[in-house]
Design a protein around this motif. Structure first.
Motif, PDB file in Angstrom:
ATOM      1  N   GLN A  13       0.829  -1.206   0.000  1.00 15.74           N
ATOM      2  CA  GLN A  13       0.000   0.000   0.000  1.00 15.74           C
ATOM      3  C   GLN A  13       0.867   1.261   0.000  1.00 15.74           C
ATOM      4  O   GLN A  13       0.577   2.231  -0.698  1.00 15.74           O
ATOM      5  N   GLN A  14       1.916   1.242   0.790  1.00 13.00           N
ATOM      6  CA  GLN A  14       2.820   2.393   0.839  1.00 13.00           C
ATOM      7  C   GLN A  14       3.476   2.619  -0.526  1.00 13.00           C
ATOM      8  O   GLN A  14       3.614   3.751  -0.986  1.00 13.00           O
ATOM      9  N   GLN A  15       3.888   1.533  -1.184  1.00 15.71           N
ATOM     10  CA  GLN A  15       4.518   1.621  -2.498  1.00 15.71           C
ATOM     11  C   GLN A  15       3.545   2.191  -3.519  1.00 15.71           C
ATOM     12  O   GLN A  15       3.910   3.019  -4.344  1.00 15.71           O
ATOM     13  N   VAL A  16       2.270   1.727  -3.467  1.00 17.90           N
ATOM     14  CA  VAL A  16       1.260   2.231  -4.402  1.00 17.90           C
ATOM     15  C   VAL A  16       1.048   3.718  -4.199  1.00 17.90           C
ATOM     16  O   VAL A  16       0.941   4.491  -5.159  1.00 17.90           O
ATOM     17  N   GLN A  17       0.983   4.138  -2.957  1.00 14.55           N
ATOM     18  CA  GLN A  17       0.758   5.550  -2.673  1.00 14.55           C
ATOM     19  C   GLN A  17       1.976   6.400  -3.057  1.00 14.55           C
ATOM     20  O   GLN A  17       1.837   7.550  -3.446  1.00 14.55           O
ATOM     21  N   ALA A  18       3.158   5.823  -2.968  1.00 13.67           N
ATOM     22  CA  ALA A  18       4.376   6.576  -3.294  1.00 13.67           C
ATOM     23  C   ALA A  18       4.574   6.711  -4.802  1.00 13.67           C
ATOM     24  O   ALA A  18       5.187   7.672  -5.272  1.00 13.67           O
ATOM     25  N   PRO A  48       2.132   7.044 -14.199  1.00 17.75           N
ATOM     26  CA  PRO A  48       1.072   6.208 -14.756  1.00 17.75           C
ATOM     27  C   PRO A  48       1.674   4.933 -15.362  1.00 17.75           C
ATOM     28  O   PRO A  48       2.831   4.907 -15.768  1.00 17.75           O
ATOM     29  N   LEU A  49       0.857   3.859 -15.424  1.00 17.62           N
ATOM     30  CA  LEU A  49       1.299   2.602 -16.014  1.00 17.62           C
ATOM     31  C   LEU A  49       1.255   2.715 -17.535  1.00 17.62           C
ATOM     32  O   LEU A  49       0.315   3.248 -18.113  1.00 17.62           O
ATOM     33  N   LYS A  50       2.270   2.095 -18.175  1.00 12.27           N
ATOM     34  CA  LYS A  50       2.328   2.112 -19.637  1.00 12.27           C
ATOM     35  C   LYS A  50       2.185   0.690 -20.138  1.00 12.27           C
ATOM     36  O   LYS A  50       2.494  -0.273 -19.436  1.00 12.27           O
ATOM     37  N   LEU A  51       1.763   0.550 -21.375  1.00 10.86           N
ATOM     38  CA  LEU A  51       1.559  -0.735 -21.997  1.00 10.86           C
ATOM     39  C   LEU A  51       2.860  -1.518 -22.079  1.00 10.86           C
ATOM     40  O   LEU A  51       2.903  -2.725 -21.863  1.00 10.86           O
ATOM     41  N   PHE A  52       3.949  -0.849 -22.345  1.00 10.55           N
ATOM     42  CA  PHE A  52       5.243  -1.527 -22.440  1.00 10.55           C
ATOM     43  C   PHE A  52       5.682  -2.068 -21.086  1.00 10.55           C
ATOM     44  O   PHE A  52       6.289  -3.140 -21.004  1.00 10.55           O
ATOM     45  N   ILE A  60       3.620  -3.194 -18.776  1.00 10.04           N
ATOM     46  CA  ILE A  60       2.799  -4.389 -18.561  1.00 10.04           C
ATOM     47  C   ILE A  60       3.343  -5.537 -19.392  1.00 10.04           C
ATOM     48  O   ILE A  60       3.415  -6.684 -18.921  1.00 10.04           O
ATOM     49  N   MET A  61       3.764  -5.281 -20.629  1.00 10.40           N
ATOM     50  CA  MET A  61       4.327  -6.322 -21.483  1.00 10.40           C
ATOM     51  C   MET A  61       5.630  -6.860 -20.895  1.00 10.40           C
ATOM     52  O   MET A  61       5.922  -8.053 -20.971  1.00 10.40           O
ATOM     53  N   LYS A  62       6.399  -5.993 -20.285  1.00 12.88           N
ATOM     54  CA  LYS A  62       7.642  -6.408 -19.643  1.00 12.88           C
ATOM     55  C   LYS A  62       7.334  -7.328 -18.455  1.00 12.88           C
ATOM     56  O   LYS A  62       8.028  -8.303 -18.198  1.00 12.88           O
ATOM     57  N   TRP A  63       6.248  -7.006 -17.725  1.00 11.61           N
ATOM     58  CA  TRP A  63       5.856  -7.829 -16.573  1.00 11.61           C
ATOM     59  C   TRP A  63       5.467  -9.235 -17.020  1.00 11.61           C
ATOM     60  O   TRP A  63       5.679 -10.201 -16.286  1.00 11.61           O
ATOM     61  N   LEU A  64       4.885  -9.353 -18.205  1.00 13.15           N
ATOM     62  CA  LEU A  64       4.427 -10.651 -18.690  1.00 13.15           C
ATOM     63  C   LEU A  64       5.582 -11.640 -18.840  1.00 13.15           C
ATOM     64  O   LEU A  64       5.367 -12.843 -18.846  1.00 13.15           O
ATOM     65  N   LYS A  65       6.791 -11.158 -18.970  1.00 12.18           N
ATOM     66  CA  LYS A  65       7.956 -12.036 -19.078  1.00 12.18           C
ATOM     67  C   LYS A  65       8.407 -12.556 -17.711  1.00 12.18           C
ATOM     68  O   LYS A  65       9.122 -13.547 -17.629  1.00 12.18           O
ATOM     69  N   ASP A  66       7.976 -11.916 -16.646  1.00 13.97           N
ATOM     70  CA  ASP A  66       8.370 -12.313 -15.293  1.00 13.97           C
ATOM     71  C   ASP A  66       7.746 -13.676 -14.965  1.00 13.97           C
ATOM     72  O   ASP A  66       6.540 -13.882 -15.146  1.00 13.97           O
TER      73      ASP A  66
END
Length: 186
Positions: free
Chosen positions: A143-148, A152-156, A158-164
């Motif tokens: 929660q602290q990380q989200v608030q900090a 904004p999130l970018k499509l690239f 999210i695509m990078k996360w898909l490889k995790d």
């Protein structure tokens, strides 16, 4: 002497009286006769009292009123007999309950037993509490990380996360869950 033996042989009562155990019983009976007389006299007094009560109209009227005040019918008597039949079983249950209460009272009175039980329970619950606290602190940190984070999130991203591999495993879990739920819904 021969004459005495012949008399004894002919009279079975005299034979019985010559036996030592019969003689002992007779002596005991004779010694207890005064007590037996007192007991018989007491029983006679009780019988006389009972007769006097039964002949006294006022006493009988009160007894009659008392009996009539109770609703005693065949159904009540049958229930009473049924209850009497179950008394041995009820007695066992009451004795078990009494033993349990005595045991519980003894445990609660013994501080050493309470301390041991508390430490045992604590040793079982402590790992769960630690896991819960770790989960709570993890949620708090997220929660602290989200608030900090203000970007904004970018499509690239999210695509990078898909490889995790962790994201892949989580997505597989979500896909399997949806497949199972769809099969159950059909």
């Amino acid at each position: 002497m021969m004459e005495t033996m012949k008399k004894t042989e002919n009279n079975p009562l005299l034979e019985q009286l010559q036996q030592p155990d019969i003689q002992a019983v007779l002596v005991s009976l004779l010694q207890n006769l005064p007590r037996f007389e007192k007991n018989l006299e007491a029983m006679g007094n009780i019988a006389s009292f009972g007769q006097a009560v039964l002949q006294n109209k006022q006493s009988m009227q009160k007894y009659d009123e008392l009996v009539r005040s109770y609703n005693i019918n065949l159904e009540t008597l049958e229930a009473l007999v049924g209850l009497l039949e179950k008394l041995p079983k009820l007695l066992k249950q009451v004795e078990q309950l009494e033993n349990f209460i005595d045991f519980t009272t003894a445990i609660l009175a013994d501080q050493q037993t309470i301390d041991y039980a508390t430490s045992s329970i604590k040793s079982y619950t402590e790992p769960f509490l630690k896991k819960g606290q770790q989960g709570f602190s993890l949620v708090k940190e997220i929660q602290q990380q989200v608030q900090a984070t203000t970007k904004p999130l970018k499509l690239f991203t999210i695509m990078k996360w898909l490889k995790d591999p962790n994201v892949q495993q989580s997505l597989k879990f979500v896909q399997a869950t949806l497949t199972v739920l769809n099969k159950k819904a059909d």
